[in-house]
Write an enzyme that holds these catalytic residues in place. Structure first.
Site, PDB file in Angstrom:
ATOM      1  CE  LYS A  10      -6.451  -4.587  -6.684  1.00  0.00           C
ATOM      2  NZ  LYS A  10      -6.402  -5.504  -5.299  1.00  0.00           N
ATOM      3  N   PRO A  95     -16.520  -2.566  -2.710  1.00  0.00           N
ATOM      4  CG  PRO A  95     -15.939  -4.646  -2.357  1.00  0.00           C
ATOM      5  CD  PRO A  95     -16.394  -3.990  -3.382  1.00  0.00           C
ATOM      6  N   GLY A  99      -9.915  -4.584  -0.534  1.00  0.00           N
ATOM      7  CA  GLY A  99      -8.937  -5.416  -1.422  1.00  0.00           C
ATOM      8  C   GLY A  99      -9.370  -5.613  -3.015  1.00  0.00           C
ATOM      9  CB  ALA A 101      -8.527  -1.566  -6.962  1.00  0.00           C
ATOM     10  CB  SER A 104      -7.126   2.204  -7.187  1.00  0.00           C
ATOM     11  OG  SER A 104      -5.985   2.107  -6.016  1.00  0.00           O
ATOM     12  CG  ASP A 137      -3.597  -1.679  -6.565  1.00  0.00           C
ATOM     13  OD1 ASP A 137      -2.636  -2.139  -6.830  1.00  0.00           O
ATOM     14  OD2 ASP A 137      -4.543  -2.160  -5.639  1.00  0.00           O
TER      15      ASP A 137
HETATM   16  O1  C5P Z   1       0.482   2.475  -3.579  1.00  0.00           O
HETATM   17  P1  C5P Z   1      -0.621   2.523  -2.407  1.00  0.00           P
HETATM   18  O2  C5P Z   1      -0.451   3.998  -1.852  1.00  0.00           O
HETATM   19  O3  C5P Z   1      -1.725   2.314  -2.836  1.00  0.00           O
HETATM   20  O4  C5P Z   1      -0.075   1.773  -1.220  1.00  0.00           O
HETATM   21  C1  C5P Z   1      -0.697   1.653  -0.033  1.00  0.00           C
HETATM   22  C2  C5P Z   1       0.003   1.086   0.921  1.00  0.00           C
HETATM   23  O5  C5P Z   1       0.330  -0.375   0.657  1.00  0.00           O
HETATM   24  C3  C5P Z   1       1.570   1.528   1.148  1.00  0.00           C
HETATM   25  O6  C5P Z   1       1.837   2.630   1.938  1.00  0.00           O
HETATM   26  C4  C5P Z   1       2.352   0.434   1.585  1.00  0.00           C
HETATM   27  O7  C5P Z   1       1.999   0.091   2.902  1.00  0.00           O
HETATM   28  C5  C5P Z   1       1.598  -1.021   0.947  1.00  0.00           C
HETATM   29  N1  C5P Z   1       2.189  -1.251  -0.334  1.00  0.00           N
HETATM   30  C6  C5P Z   1       3.292  -1.973  -0.406  1.00  0.00           C
HETATM   31  N2  C5P Z   1       4.006  -2.516  -1.394  1.00  0.00           N
HETATM   32  C7  C5P Z   1       3.493  -2.200  -2.499  1.00  0.00           C
HETATM   33  C8  C5P Z   1       2.110  -1.493  -2.782  1.00  0.00           C
HETATM   34  C9  C5P Z   1       1.468  -1.062  -1.570  1.00  0.00           C
HETATM   35  O8  C5P Z   1       3.885  -2.469   0.677  1.00  0.00           O
HETATM   36  N3  C5P Z   1       3.936  -2.440  -3.838  1.00  0.00           N
END
Ligand code: C5P
Length: 300
Positions: A10, A95, A99, A101, A104, A137
Site C-alpha cells: 500500500k 520492501p 512504509g 505495509a 501487515s 494496517d
Molecule cells: O498497529 P501497529 O502494530 O502496526 O503499529 C506499530 C507502531 O506504530 C505502534 O506500536 C505505534 O508506535 C505506531 N502507531 C501509532 N499510531 C497508529 C498506528 C501505529 O503510533 N495509529
C-alpha cells in the site's frame, strides 16, 4: 495440500496524524491505496508452526513468532481450537520496513491462507477483527482497493476509485522503524497544538474521479517531516523524482520508501530511469493502484 495467497503493498495518499492518545497510538485519517507490488504466502500442513522467506530482502524478515504471518496463524487456530501446525512460506517482493505495509500484508495473507487450508469458514467480519488485533494496517491488506482508515487506521470505509493511478516507488538502502517515526513525530510536535486528523474531501473526490492531477494536488503525509528528520537523504530522492516530472512525490507511510505519482507509463519510465541514474536509492519499481486485497491465488 497447500494454499497460496497473493497480497498487495500500500501507499498512503493521505496520512493525517493527530496527537498521541493515552495508549500511545495516534488517531489517524489514513487514506490507503493498494498498489500492484505483491507478496505471495503459501501455507502447507506441518508438525509445527514454522516460517521461511525468499526474496531480495528475505534476510531482514523475522522467522520467529514475532512475524505477523505466524501471529495470524496462531490467532486463527486459537479461535477455532485447532493446532497451528503449518509451514508458512513468504515469497517477498514488498520492501521490508519500507512504509508499504509488507509485514501487515503477510499477516493478512497468512490469515486468508490458513482459513482456506483449514476450512474454518470464518466470516469476513471475523477475519477483519483478527486483522485489527494484529496491527493497524492489517485490515487494509485484507480488503485492498482504496479505503479511509480512522481510529488507529484499522476502522475502514471503502473508497471509490474512478481509474488506475501510475506510481513509481524508490526503495531505500535501509529501513525505518514505524514506532521510531511516530516518536519523532511526537518530538517534532512538542509544544505545538496538533489538530485532530481530518480526511480530505478533495482527495477522496480525486480518487473517485481517477484524476491524477487532482490527486497530486491533494496528497499529504504528516509523518514525512519525521521520516526526513531520521533519514535526511530521502530529500534528494524526492527532489530527483519531482525534477523528472512526477506529479507528486511523497514518503510512503512511515517510510523510507518514496512514492511518485505520475501521469502515464511513459512518465513512469522517465521518473524510474532518473531515480536509478541518481544513485539516491537502492531499487526502483513501477506499479499501478488500486490493486485487489489478499486473494487466494492457488490451492493444490
Ligand atoms: O498497529 P501497529 O502494530 O502496526 O503499529 C506499530 C507502531 O506504530 C505502534 O506500536 C505505534 O508506535 C505506531 N502507531 C501509532 N499510531 C497508529 C498506528 C501505529 O503510533 N495509529
Amino acid at each position: 495440500m497447500s494454499v497460496t495467497v497473493r497480497v498487495p503493498a500500500k501507499v498512503n495518499v493521505q496520512l493525517a496524524v493527530g496527537p498521541a492518545r493515552s495508549d500511545g497510538f495516534h488517531p489517524l485519517a489514513n487514506v490507503f491505496l493498494a498498489v500492484g507490488l505483491y507478496d505471495e504466502v503459501t501455507v502447507t500442513p506441518a508438525d509445527e508452526l514454522r516460517i521461511t522467506c525468499a526474496g531480495p530482502d528475505a534476510d531482514q524478515v523475522p522467522l520467529d513468532r514475532t512475524n505477523l504471518a505466524a501471529r495470524a496463524a496462531e490467532a486463527l487456530a486459537a479461535r477455532y481450537g485447532r493446532d497451528p501446525g503449518v509451514h508458512i512460506h513468504i515469497a517477498k517482493d514488498i520492501p521490508v520496513a519500507g512504509g508499504m505495509a509488507g509485514g501487515s500484508a503477510d499477516g493478512a495473507a497468512a490469515l486468508v491462507a490458513c482459513d482456506a487450508l483449514w476450512g474454518t469458514g470464518a466470516s469476513r467480519e471475523e477475519l477483519l477483527a483478527i486483522c485489527a488485533e494484529l496491527g493497524s494496517d492489517v485490515p487494509f491488506s485484507l480488503v485492498g482497493g482504496a479505503a479511509l482508515g480512522i481510529g488507529r487506521g484499522e476502522q475502514l470505509t471503502p473508497l471509490e476509485t474512478g481509474g488506475t493511478f501510475h506510481w513509481v516507488f524508490a526503495m531505500a538502502g535501509r529501513g525505518l522503524s514505524t514506532p521510531a517515526v511516530f516518536r519523532e513525530f511526537d518530538r517534532l510536535g512538542e509544544g505545538t497544538d496538533i489538530p485532530d486528523p481530518v480526511a480530505s474531501q478533495e482527495l477522496i473526490a480525486a480518487l473517485a474521479k481517477g484524476d491524477p492531477d487532482a490527486l497530486a494536488a491533494t496528497v499529504s503525509n504528516d509523518l514525512q517531516p519525521a521520516a526526513l528528520s531520521l533519514f535526511p537523504e530521502l530529500a534528494a530522492t524526492l527532489a530527483t523524482g519531482r525534477a523528472a516530472g512526477a506529479l507528486a512525490a511523497l514518503v510512503s507511510g512511515s517510510g523510507p520508501t518514496t512514492a511518485f505519482l505520475v501521469r502515464d507509463p511513459e512518465s513512469a519510465a522517465a521518473v524510474a530511469q532518473a531515480l536509478v541514474a541518481s544513485g539516491t536509492c537502492r531499487t526502483v519499481r513501477t506499479a499501478l493502484g488500486p490493486a485487489p486485497g489478499a486473494t487466494v491465488a492457488g490451492a493444490g
